[in-house]
Design a protein around this motif. Structure first.
Motif, mmCIF file in Angstrom:
data_model
loop_
_atom_site.group_PDB
_atom_site.id
_atom_site.type_symbol
_atom_site.label_atom_id
_atom_site.label_comp_id
_atom_site.label_asym_id
_atom_site.label_seq_id
_atom_site.Cartn_x
_atom_site.Cartn_y
_atom_site.Cartn_z
ATOM 1 N N GLU A 90 0.813 -1.219 0.000
ATOM 2 C CA GLU A 90 0.000 0.000 0.000
ATOM 3 C C GLU A 90 0.845 1.267 0.000
ATOM 4 O OE1 GLU A 90 0.040 -1.667 4.279
ATOM 5 O OE2 GLU A 90 -0.032 -2.410 2.200
ATOM 6 N N HIS A 91 2.163 1.122 0.210
ATOM 7 C CA HIS A 91 3.064 2.269 0.152
ATOM 8 C C HIS A 91 4.005 2.188 -1.054
ATOM 9 C CE1 HIS A 91 2.133 4.131 4.092
ATOM 10 N NE2 HIS A 91 1.836 2.892 4.434
ATOM 11 N N ASP A 92 3.764 1.261 -1.939
ATOM 12 C CA ASP A 92 4.597 1.088 -3.129
ATOM 13 C C ASP A 92 3.886 1.739 -4.308
ATOM 14 O OD1 ASP A 92 5.982 0.144 -5.389
ATOM 15 O OD2 ASP A 92 6.520 -1.719 -4.377
ATOM 16 N N SER B 171 4.732 2.329 9.007
ATOM 17 C CA SER B 171 3.762 1.599 8.171
ATOM 18 C C SER B 171 4.291 1.360 6.765
ATOM 19 C CB SER B 171 2.436 2.356 8.106
ATOM 20 O OG SER B 171 2.598 3.615 7.466
ATOM 21 N N THR B 172 5.403 2.020 6.405
ATOM 22 C CA THR B 172 6.020 1.788 5.092
ATOM 23 C C THR B 172 6.560 0.372 4.980
ATOM 24 O OG1 THR B 172 6.615 4.121 4.914
ATOM 25 C CG2 THR B 172 7.865 2.587 3.541
ATOM 26 N N LEU B 173 6.902 -0.232 6.115
ATOM 27 C CA LEU B 173 7.490 -1.566 6.110
ATOM 28 C C LEU B 173 6.410 -2.635 6.140
ATOM 29 C CD1 LEU B 173 10.392 -1.027 8.669
ATOM 30 C CD2 LEU B 173 10.453 -0.798 6.175
ATOM 31 N N ARG C 199 15.806 6.420 2.689
ATOM 32 C CA ARG C 199 14.618 7.280 2.818
ATOM 33 C C ARG C 199 14.027 7.195 4.221
ATOM 34 N NH1 ARG C 199 10.159 6.105 0.462
ATOM 35 N NH2 ARG C 199 9.372 8.247 0.476
ATOM 36 N N LEU C 200 14.306 6.105 4.947
ATOM 37 C CA LEU C 200 13.803 5.969 6.310
ATOM 38 C C LEU C 200 14.639 6.759 7.311
ATOM 39 C CD1 LEU C 200 13.200 2.105 6.288
ATOM 40 C CD2 LEU C 200 11.500 3.897 5.873
ATOM 41 N N ALA D 9 9.386 10.348 8.413
ATOM 42 C CA ALA D 9 8.444 10.526 9.517
ATOM 43 C C ALA D 9 8.847 9.713 10.750
ATOM 44 C CB ALA D 9 7.044 10.133 9.069
ATOM 45 N N LEU D 10 9.917 8.924 10.643
ATOM 46 C CA LEU D 10 10.376 8.153 11.798
ATOM 47 C C LEU D 10 11.096 9.075 12.782
ATOM 48 C CD1 LEU D 10 9.841 5.885 9.687
ATOM 49 C CD2 LEU D 10 11.807 4.694 10.652
#
Length: 763
Positions: free
Chosen positions: A382-384, A443-445, A525-526, A562-563
């Motif tokens: 859902e984040h791809d 939630s990206t992971l 990016r994280l 956002a982390l």
């Protein structure tokens, strides 16, 4: 003589159960000979890296014989003809036409070549547990000496201590006599084939029906599934232990004997109508090629949900050819990308295994582009953007083509530059597109199952994958999205040709360098935006900056993450939070290497082993500059530790070699940083190729660790080897070596197989 049914059971890792009819010979190959080969020969004679291509894992391999032709030849200008056992020829006569010569047939008054090789080995036994003579070259440095029967005398004269089994404790007298009697009798072979059980046969029929269902949509999905399963050793829910099957393309439908379509690659033009069939895996199961995949009713339901729900259609089936191989995103674009990616995520360890551990037995083409230890994570679908944004997918797809389809040697540079530029155009597109969406968060992971967190270990020319986050926080981490995961799989598994020429292999290696860089960029990016350049500088030292300028697209160093991470060490804080947030998915907690507090061992194990692990933890997370013994260690050492209660545990002691960068094809030694090497110690077998083994009683582990800490040079390490080492010449070498497979059978029976000793060193 009346005919009777002969039932027999091979060792579980030697191929399962079979039945046949025929007269019982005085010596049965299946009952008497193959078990000897399995115990004393298969550890060196299996897969493409068998000496002289002599594969002794089956009757077919033994009767095929040997060849002087090299499989691994990184300098050949022309592709070579494939010589895949059970695939590219059937029977001795066909293999003779391909240049193989018999090792079993007597030559006039001369005994068979194998008989003479065994006799040479038997009359020159090794000094028990002594270091081998220096003149015996072992491992990958050994010249591929493959004497023809008429050349044996010259070989024996030049190499009087190099009979078979080579440079290892040999056959027992009984084994030697059995083999010589068999060879003297003409080496009769009673062929045996694995037969599926009734329960397996029902499931085979169901799965073949699914993949051979009529319809354009069904045909396209079946082709995609086959290309993602062709390396798998399939096992069934409720199936027989030791029974494995593989997907093949056949000219004949279900219910008829398989007529194999033996193309060079699984996505080459079959030239005829294709039926996807399940064929038993023949021969001894060896760990290095044993990449398993389970099929069940639940798996079938999952596949039907992923691929056959919705109203997507196929207007025309794609053809075959170089362009179709180069860009599977175009070839299979009709299949919803969400289904393709989710299928791969569900089984992420299997797919990473196929291209990291690999089935080709010698993987330096791939492994010299990766670090010795890193963690792999996956982007949630859902984040791809490739999954969620059709316009982005449309722009990206043409840029995802991969090199290696044109093997013209003179075009290597131009092909590399063209595909590099195409890939960098994609990276720029990705960077800019992701800069305009929500900043990455936890939630990206993807966190769908225990395949979500993987650890990878490189052992020079091989590598291992394990579920869970093992070892100290690594220098680099990879984040796969769908385009990256699929490209890596196609480049290193589907499209890679082990028999290809230097052009094909160079293009594969160069593009994998770009894949690694892409995975690192995804991970960055994280991290906080202001930390990314510093991490890149650390990963690409010693000429790596020039490589970044020449070949890699610039990173996004402004879009925030956002982390919320500790600014002093955001990567370490990321790892800490990752372990806390996804602890339920971390298949293997690791208190030995990441000791927190006073207790550095696993709970709920034998107290003697707990004390041993506590001691072993003193060796981990320390650079070689402060633990000099690391300089003496090979890449993958096994520790066998047995408590007073009789409980034994196997540990992998892995040496992580440090490099200033891993971005160049040549000159690895010039980028080696030995003072930064470290070790990871972890319960289990984390290699297909043990380099050495120590057997240490649990109550002697503190003394072993003390000795390791005090050893400053080769002489100090020699004392450790003499006290606890299992050299190739150890009288119980095979007992200890095969206990590794026994351990695998006890702890992970589906994945157990005979380990390889080609890299077992002469310490």
């Amino acid at each position: 003589m009346s005919r009777r049914v002969i039932s027999f059971f091979l060792l579980i890792w030697a191929g399962g159960v079979a039945q046949a009819q025929g007269p019982a010979p005085a010596i049965s190959y299946t009952r008497d000979i193959q078990p000897i080969f399995t115990e004393k020969c298969v550890a060196c004679h299996a897969c493409y890296d068998s000496a002289c291509q002599l594969n002794l894992g089956s009757a077919e391999g033994a009767t095929r014989g040997a060849s002087k032709a090299l499989v691994y030849d990184g300098a050949r200008s022309e592709v070579s003809s494939p010589t895949r056992l059970f695939v590219d020829a059937q029977g001795p006569a066909a293999w003779r036409d391909k240049g193989f010569y018999s090792v079993l047939d007597a030559q006039g008054s001369q005994a068979a070549l194998m008989a003479r090789m065994l006799e040479l080995g038997h009359r020159t036994p090794l000094q028990p547990n002594a270091k081998l003579p220096e003149e015996i070259t072992l491992g990958l440095e050994r010249e591929n000496m493959c004497p023809l029967p008429g050349e044996f005398a010259a070989y024996a004269g030049a190499h009087p201590k190099e009979g078979m089994p080579l440079a290892v404790t040999g056959l027992t007298d009984q084994q030697y006599q059995t083999l010589q009697r068999w060879l003297a009798a003409g080496a009769p072979v009673d062929e045996r084939g694995l037969l599926p059980s009734a329960r397996e046969a029902v499931q085979i029929t169901a799965w073949e029906n699914l993949l051979n269902a009529p319809g354009a949509r069904e045909s396209l999905v079946a082709r995609w599934l086959f290309e993602h399963w062709f390396l798998a050793h399939i096992y069934f829910a409720g199936g027989e232990p030791g029974h494995f099957f593989q997907w093949v393309r056949s000219r004949t439908p279900s219910g008829r004997p398989i007529d194999l379509i033996a193309t060079r690659r699984p996505n080459d033009d079959p030239g005829t109508q294709v039926y996807y069939r399940l064929m038993p895996v023949a021969g001894v199961i060896v760990y290095k090629t044993h990449i398993t995949y389970g099929l069940s009713a639940a798996k079938m339901a999952r596949i039907k949900t992923l691929f056959y729900s919705g109203n997507w259609q196929v207007t025309a089936l794609p053809g075959y050819g170089p362009q179709r191989r180069a860009n599977p995103f175009e070839t299979f674009e009709a299949i919803p990308a969400a289904a393709r990616y989710q299928f791969m995520l569900d089984n992420a360890e299997y797919f990473v295994d196929t291209f990291i551990r690999g089935p080709v037995c010698r993987g330096q083409i791939a492994t010299d582009v990766i670090r010795d230890h890193f963690w792999a994570l996956f982007q949630a679908p859902e984040h791809d953007l490739y999954i969620t944004d059709p316009s982005y997918r449309g722009a990206a797809t043409p840029l995802l083509a991969m090199p290696g389809q044109n093997d013209d040697v003179g075009s290597v540079l131009s092909l590399w530059l063209a595909y590099r530029d195409k890939r960098n155009e994609y990276e720029a597109l990705r960077r800019d597109a992701y800069a305009n969406v929500r900043a990455p968060s936890w939630s990206t992971l993807w966190a769908g199952n225990d395949n979500a967190l993987l650890s990878i270990f490189r052992h020079f020319d091989s590598a291992t994958v394990s579920k869970g986050l093992i070892g100290e926080v690594p220098q680099t981490m990879w984040l796969f999205d769908y385009p990256l995961l699929e490209r890596t799989y196609y480049q290193l598994a589907v499209n890679f040709d082990v028999f290809g020429n230097v052009s094909h292999q160079a293009q594969t290696r160069l593009y994998f360098d770009l894949i690694r860089n892409g995975a690192e960029q995804n991970f960055l990016r994280l991290m906080p935006a202001n930390s990314r350049d510093a991490y890149l500088d650390d990963w690409y030292q010693n000429g790596g900056q020039l490589k970044m300028w020449l070949d890699y697209e610039r990173i996004d160093d402004s879009k925030p993450s956002a982390l919320k991470l500790d600014e002093k060490d955001p990567k370490r804080d990321f790892a800490r939070q990752l372990l806390l947030r996804y602890g339920d998915l971390n298949a293997h907690p690791d208190p030995i290497n990441r000791c927190e507090g006073a207790y550095c061992s696993r709970p709920n194990i034998d107290p003697g082993l707990q004390e041993a692990e506590q001691s072993l933890s003193r060796l981990t997370s320390r650079p070689a500059a402060g633990l000099k013994v690391i300089d003496q260690l090979p890449e993958a050492t096994m520790l066998r530790i047995e408590s007073r209660s009789g409980k034994r545990e196997i540990y992998s002691l892995l040496r992580n070699r440090a490099h200033s960068n891993v971005a160049f094809m040549l000159g690895e030694e010039s980028r080696y940083q030995p003072g930064l090497d470290s070790v990871i110690i972890y319960p289990g077998v984390l290699t297909s190729y043990p380099n050495f083994m120590f057997n240490v009683p649990a109550d002697q582990v503190p003394a072993f660790v003390d000795a390791m800490e005090q050893a400053k040079d080769a002489a100090g390490f020699e004392q450790i080897v003499q006290r606890w080492g299992i050299r190739r010449s150890h009288p119980q070498f095979w007992q200890y070596f095969h206990d590794l497979t026994t351990y695998l059978q006890e702890t992970d029976p589906v994945n157990a197989g005979v380990l390889d000793m080609n890299r077992y060193e002469n310490l």
